[in-house]
Scaffold this motif. Structure first.
Motif, PDB file in Angstrom:
ATOM      1  N   GLU A  78      11.294  18.721   3.800  1.00 48.72           N
ATOM      2  CA  GLU A  78      12.292  17.487   3.682  1.00 48.72           C
ATOM      3  C   GLU A  78      11.470  16.269   3.528  1.00 48.72           C
ATOM      4  O   GLU A  78      11.503  15.552   2.873  1.00 48.72           O
ATOM      5  CB  GLU A  78      12.756  17.491   5.048  1.00 48.72           C
ATOM      6  CG  GLU A  78      14.142  18.319   5.103  1.00 48.72           C
ATOM      7  CD  GLU A  78      13.590  19.888   5.486  1.00 48.72           C
ATOM      8  OE1 GLU A  78      12.446  20.038   5.834  1.00 48.72           O
ATOM      9  OE2 GLU A  78      14.623  20.755   5.189  1.00 48.72           O
ATOM     10  N   ILE A  79      10.177  16.612   4.231  1.00 50.84           N
ATOM     11  CA  ILE A  79       9.168  15.381   4.465  1.00 50.84           C
ATOM     12  C   ILE A  79       8.423  15.297   2.873  1.00 50.84           C
ATOM     13  O   ILE A  79       8.503  14.280   2.229  1.00 50.84           O
ATOM     14  CB  ILE A  79       7.974  15.541   5.375  1.00 50.84           C
ATOM     15  CG1 ILE A  79       8.398  15.319   6.691  1.00 50.84           C
ATOM     16  CG2 ILE A  79       6.663  14.831   4.800  1.00 50.84           C
ATOM     17  CD1 ILE A  79       8.709  14.111   6.875  1.00 50.84           C
ATOM     18  N   ALA A  80       8.340  16.346   2.310  1.00 45.55           N
ATOM     19  CA  ALA A  80       7.923  16.452   0.733  1.00 45.55           C
ATOM     20  C   ALA A  80       8.753  15.455  -0.229  1.00 45.55           C
ATOM     21  O   ALA A  80       8.284  14.840  -1.000  1.00 45.55           O
ATOM     22  CB  ALA A  80       7.306  17.676   0.224  1.00 45.55           C
ATOM     23  N   PHE A 122       0.921  -0.921   0.049  1.00 39.82           N
ATOM     24  CA  PHE A 122      -0.022   0.045   0.004  1.00 39.82           C
ATOM     25  C   PHE A 122       0.782   1.222  -0.042  1.00 39.82           C
ATOM     26  O   PHE A 122       1.870   1.253   0.545  1.00 39.82           O
ATOM     27  CB  PHE A 122      -0.983   0.124   1.239  1.00 39.82           C
ATOM     28  CG  PHE A 122      -1.831  -1.292   1.190  1.00 39.82           C
ATOM     29  CD1 PHE A 122      -2.971  -1.237   0.402  1.00 39.82           C
ATOM     30  CD2 PHE A 122      -1.667  -2.192   2.099  1.00 39.82           C
ATOM     31  CE1 PHE A 122      -3.771  -2.382   0.379  1.00 39.82           C
ATOM     32  CE2 PHE A 122      -2.369  -3.238   2.308  1.00 39.82           C
ATOM     33  CZ  PHE A 122      -3.553  -3.501   1.209  1.00 39.82           C
ATOM     34  N   PRO A 123       0.269   2.399  -0.655  1.00 43.26           N
ATOM     35  CA  PRO A 123       1.002   3.435  -0.658  1.00 43.26           C
ATOM     36  C   PRO A 123       1.713   3.861   0.882  1.00 43.26           C
ATOM     37  O   PRO A 123       0.641   3.959   1.732  1.00 43.26           O
ATOM     38  CB  PRO A 123       0.119   4.618  -1.316  1.00 43.26           C
ATOM     39  CG  PRO A 123      -0.777   3.746  -2.043  1.00 43.26           C
ATOM     40  CD  PRO A 123      -0.862   2.421  -1.119  1.00 43.26           C
ATOM     41  N   GLU A 124       2.687   4.411   0.890  1.00 41.82           N
ATOM     42  CA  GLU A 124       3.176   5.181   2.122  1.00 41.82           C
ATOM     43  C   GLU A 124       3.594   6.676   2.305  1.00 41.82           C
ATOM     44  O   GLU A 124       3.701   7.115   1.181  1.00 41.82           O
ATOM     45  CB  GLU A 124       4.451   4.466   2.649  1.00 41.82           C
ATOM     46  CG  GLU A 124       4.275   2.945   2.908  1.00 41.82           C
ATOM     47  CD  GLU A 124       5.497   2.314   3.250  1.00 41.82           C
ATOM     48  OE1 GLU A 124       6.690   2.764   3.262  1.00 41.82           O
ATOM     49  OE2 GLU A 124       5.481   0.929   3.408  1.00 41.82           O
ATOM     50  N   HIS A 125       3.465   7.298   3.388  1.00 41.40           N
ATOM     51  CA  HIS A 125       3.995   8.625   3.415  1.00 41.40           C
ATOM     52  C   HIS A 125       4.728   8.925   4.539  1.00 41.40           C
ATOM     53  O   HIS A 125       4.119   8.355   5.768  1.00 41.40           O
ATOM     54  CB  HIS A 125       2.870   9.241   3.203  1.00 41.40           C
ATOM     55  CG  HIS A 125       3.186  10.996   2.873  1.00 41.40           C
ATOM     56  ND1 HIS A 125       3.642  11.811   3.973  1.00 41.40           N
ATOM     57  CD2 HIS A 125       3.302  11.799   1.877  1.00 41.40           C
ATOM     58  CE1 HIS A 125       3.677  13.263   3.552  1.00 41.40           C
ATOM     59  NE2 HIS A 125       3.681  12.809   2.281  1.00 41.40           N
ATOM     60  N   ALA A 155      11.064  13.322   0.725  1.00 42.73           N
ATOM     61  CA  ALA A 155      11.263  11.801   1.059  1.00 42.73           C
ATOM     62  C   ALA A 155       9.576  11.194   0.505  1.00 42.73           C
ATOM     63  O   ALA A 155      10.015  10.040   0.061  1.00 42.73           O
ATOM     64  CB  ALA A 155      11.112  11.860   2.665  1.00 42.73           C
ATOM     65  N   ALA A 156       8.718  11.828   0.674  1.00 46.38           N
ATOM     66  CA  ALA A 156       7.550  11.344   0.284  1.00 46.38           C
ATOM     67  C   ALA A 156       7.505  10.909  -1.329  1.00 46.38           C
ATOM     68  O   ALA A 156       6.874  10.259  -1.808  1.00 46.38           O
ATOM     69  CB  ALA A 156       6.140  12.284   0.592  1.00 46.38           C
ATOM     70  N   ARG A 157       8.206  12.107  -2.080  1.00 47.01           N
ATOM     71  CA  ARG A 157       8.394  11.874  -3.479  1.00 47.01           C
ATOM     72  C   ARG A 157       9.156  10.820  -3.901  1.00 47.01           C
ATOM     73  O   ARG A 157       8.664   9.983  -4.636  1.00 47.01           O
ATOM     74  CB  ARG A 157       8.955  13.313  -4.086  1.00 47.01           C
ATOM     75  CG  ARG A 157       9.041  13.263  -5.597  1.00 47.01           C
ATOM     76  CD  ARG A 157       7.601  13.493  -6.469  1.00 47.01           C
ATOM     77  NE  ARG A 157       7.760  13.500  -7.690  1.00 47.01           N
ATOM     78  CZ  ARG A 157       6.913  13.175  -8.497  1.00 47.01           C
ATOM     79  NH1 ARG A 157       5.453  12.965  -7.896  1.00 47.01           N
ATOM     80  NH2 ARG A 157       7.038  13.062  -9.595  1.00 47.01           N
ATOM     81  N   ILE A 158      10.189  10.447  -3.072  1.00 44.03           N
ATOM     82  CA  ILE A 158      11.185   9.467  -3.362  1.00 44.03           C
ATOM     83  C   ILE A 158      10.456   8.069  -3.168  1.00 44.03           C
ATOM     84  O   ILE A 158      10.320   7.227  -3.899  1.00 44.03           O
ATOM     85  CB  ILE A 158      12.263   9.513  -2.363  1.00 44.03           C
ATOM     86  CG1 ILE A 158      13.201  10.663  -2.830  1.00 44.03           C
ATOM     87  CG2 ILE A 158      13.095   8.157  -2.520  1.00 44.03           C
ATOM     88  CD1 ILE A 158      14.351  10.990  -1.876  1.00 44.03           C
ATOM     89  N   LYS A 159       9.467   8.068  -2.059  1.00 44.16           N
ATOM     90  CA  LYS A 159       8.518   6.700  -1.873  1.00 44.16           C
ATOM     91  C   LYS A 159       7.800   6.693  -2.876  1.00 44.16           C
ATOM     92  O   LYS A 159       7.403   5.467  -3.418  1.00 44.16           O
ATOM     93  CB  LYS A 159       7.965   6.961  -0.401  1.00 44.16           C
ATOM     94  CG  LYS A 159       8.636   6.763   0.690  1.00 44.16           C
ATOM     95  CD  LYS A 159       7.929   6.645   1.983  1.00 44.16           C
ATOM     96  CE  LYS A 159       8.813   6.418   3.286  1.00 44.16           C
ATOM     97  NZ  LYS A 159       8.931   4.690   3.232  1.00 44.16           N
ATOM     98  N   HIS A 160       7.105   7.788  -3.347  1.00 44.25           N
ATOM     99  CA  HIS A 160       6.213   7.649  -4.448  1.00 44.25           C
ATOM    100  C   HIS A 160       6.979   7.163  -5.742  1.00 44.25           C
ATOM    101  O   HIS A 160       6.311   6.262  -6.480  1.00 44.25           O
ATOM    102  CB  HIS A 160       5.593   9.110  -4.735  1.00 44.25           C
ATOM    103  CG  HIS A 160       4.914   9.006  -6.142  1.00 44.25           C
ATOM    104  ND1 HIS A 160       3.652   8.325  -6.332  1.00 44.25           N
ATOM    105  CD2 HIS A 160       5.047   9.771  -7.248  1.00 44.25           C
ATOM    106  CE1 HIS A 160       3.289   8.708  -7.602  1.00 44.25           C
ATOM    107  NE2 HIS A 160       4.203   9.596  -8.185  1.00 44.25           N
ATOM    108  N   LEU A 161       8.071   7.653  -6.020  1.00 39.06           N
ATOM    109  CA  LEU A 161       8.712   7.044  -7.429  1.00 39.06           C
ATOM    110  C   LEU A 161       9.039   5.740  -7.045  1.00 39.06           C
ATOM    111  O   LEU A 161       8.884   4.867  -8.239  1.00 39.06           O
ATOM    112  CB  LEU A 161       9.995   7.910  -7.538  1.00 39.06           C
ATOM    113  CG  LEU A 161       9.715   9.282  -7.950  1.00 39.06           C
ATOM    114  CD1 LEU A 161      10.896   9.999  -7.963  1.00 39.06           C
ATOM    115  CD2 LEU A 161       9.010   9.521  -9.263  1.00 39.06           C
ATOM    116  N   GLU A 162       9.632   5.004  -6.074  1.00 40.32           N
ATOM    117  CA  GLU A 162       9.751   3.854  -5.663  1.00 40.32           C
ATOM    118  C   GLU A 162       8.644   2.933  -6.000  1.00 40.32           C
ATOM    119  O   GLU A 162       8.340   1.773  -6.549  1.00 40.32           O
ATOM    120  CB  GLU A 162      10.236   3.483  -4.156  1.00 40.32           C
ATOM    121  CG  GLU A 162      11.693   4.269  -4.280  1.00 40.32           C
ATOM    122  CD  GLU A 162      12.132   4.035  -2.692  1.00 40.32           C
ATOM    123  OE1 GLU A 162      11.306   3.708  -1.823  1.00 40.32           O
ATOM    124  OE2 GLU A 162      13.473   4.375  -2.399  1.00 40.32           O
TER     125      GLU A 162
END
Length: 481
Positions: free
Chosen positions: A423-425, A387-390, A427-434
């Protein structure tokens, strides 16, 4: 204190998360509940995990009553006075229950009634009367009042029925007796049923699920609730019933502005039930949210059913030609703005969910909840569902509803645990790309619809008959109920 929690036998994955969310809502001053976010549960002897009977440890009787009265899937919560495999064991158990806990409810100045309930079988009125008379060893001193008693006691009996009758298998009979703490008010479901709703669309959320989502989001009076895919407003109607201030948005201006006329639109759904009107309904794009820069932590809850392409596909602003660069940005002339319907383009689920999480991370208060549906294909159960994470959110509940043997939808409940920063934004973008790199192909535009509605592959069983994969499922329905 431990209580007997009796559920309605449906939406099995949703039962415990709903109780835990409501217990947390009604006990914010209880440290253990706030830290752990979950409750202690135990099963009665011989019972399957899908059984409607569970023991739950709640902080107080007041909280137990509040949970039972608000819940959609709890039939009742009871102070258990005794249980057994037969009536002899039940009598011994009731006699051993401390008198100081029983006698306050057996006084001569009180009234009472005894209700008989069965699960897995039906008994006649004469059999019910016989069971009530068998409880004569309990020293009731008050008068019987069947209409409005001070105290209601329940005798609940299960049977060792066959495991293939669509119910969870129970290997032994069990009988419970206890005092009613609280029961659910299921009357609100017929009141809000969709078939009597003024304004409906193809993706309108059914009343039961809308109220469950509101409970998962811990909606209460004074909270601000937002639905970025509001449609005909079914979710916000449930939130408004619990006293929330509501607000919604949709990319289709015809839905939020026009409806089917002045007396058949989103507003008329609230008027039908005498609920407070939303403070605003916006024509807005989840991909390009309209909020001004610097505005954040406004909403207490975001509840929605994102478009994932089965009954309706996602859309975002721009149009195909604009997104491909064939034409440049343009301004609609003033004389054409009133009737103008903006161009839109396909909006994949993976992009939609990322934008939703980013919106929630910015706009939810700390401790606010994001509750949304996420589709899952079930044809290849060997593939683990992710599931998507943030970074701003903690996933606290996953509740699956099987819609067919091919796919299901999962209600995800997330709690915001940290502030939104640059910084959170990142990190969230990196998680989204993964996630986007490794996601399943059905998350792309149109692929989920194709996977759900494409012809089934047939196979031959041992006798040579053609069967679909659905026929090979076990007869016990489990989550299908």
């Amino acid at each position: 204190m431990w209580y007997l929690c009796v559920f309605y036998h449906r939406l099995l994955d949703y039962r415990k998360p709903e109780v835990e969310s409501l217990a947390d809502l009604f006990s914010k001053d209880v440290t253990d509940l706030q830290c752990n976010g979950s409750l202690e549960w135990k099963l009665p002897k011989h019972h399957h995990p899908d059984s409607p009977f569970h023991f739950v440890n709640l902080p107080s009787e007041e909280i137990a009553r509040s949970v039972a009265n608000r819940s959609i899937l709890v039939k009742g919560i009871f102070e258990l006075w005794g249980e057994g495999s037969n009536f002899e064991e039940l009598e011994e158990s009731i006699r051993n229950y401390p008198d100081e806990k029983k006698l306050p409810y057996l006084t001569s100045d009180s009234t009472f009634k005894i209700a008989v309930e069965t699960f897995g079988k039906v008994i006649s009125f004469e059999e019910q009367t016989e069971r009530i008379r068998s409880l004569s060893y309990i020293p009731f001193k008050g008068r019987v009042n069947l209409k409005n008693p001070y105290h209601t006691f329940w005798l609940i009996e299960t049977d060792d029925y066959d495991s293939n009758n669509g119910l969870p298998p129970i290997s032994g009979k069990r009988i419970f007796f206890g005092r009613e703490i609280g029961t659910a008010d299921r009357k609100l479901l017929p009141t809000y049923q969709l078939k009597s709703r003024t304004y409906l669309g193809p993706t309108a959320m059914d009343a039961e699920m809308a109220f469950l989502m509101a409970n998962q989001a811990q909606v209460k009076s004074g909270k601000l609730v937002y639905d970025p895919f509001v449609g005909t407003g079914s979710i916000l109607v449930a939130a408004a019933h619990y006293g929330a201030v509501t607000m919604g948005a949709d990319i289709d201006i015809r839905v939020v502005r026009d409806g089917r006329g002045p007396d058949c639109n989103v507003w008329s759904n609230f008027k039908q039930y005498g609920l407070p009107m939303p403070i605003g309904l916006l024509r807005a794009d989840n991909n390009l949210p309209p909020w001004r820069s610097g505005l954040n932590e406004v909403f207490d809850a975001i509840i929605c059913d994102p478009p994932y392409g089965v009954r309706a596909g996602g859309r975002k602003s721009g149009g195909r030609k604009l997104l491909k660069g064939v034409i440049g940005p343009y301004t609609v002339p003033d004389d054409k703005r009133t009737g103008h319907i903006p161009s839109t383009a396909p909006y994949s689920l993976v992009e939609c969910v990322h934008d939703l999480l980013d919106l929630a991370a910015k706009m939810l208060v700390i401790g606010g909840r994001l509750v949304y549906f996420y589709p899952v294909l079930r044809e290849d159960e060997s593939i683990e569902t992710t599931f998507p994470e943030h970074p701003c959110f903690k996933l606290v509940a996953i509740s699956e509803q099987l819609l067919s043997y091919r796919y299901s939808r999962v209600l995800l409940t997330m709690v915001k645990i940290g502030p939104y920063t640059e910084e959170i934004a990142l990190a969230a973008r990196i998680k989204h790309l993964e996630f986007k790199e490794n996601h399943l192909k059905w998350l792309e535009e149109g692929n989920l619809h194709s996977a759900v509605f494409s012809p089934a592959d047939n196979h031959l069983n041992g006798s040579g008959d053609t069967k679909t994969a659905k026929d090979s499922k076990a007869r016990y329905r489990g989550k299908y109920v």
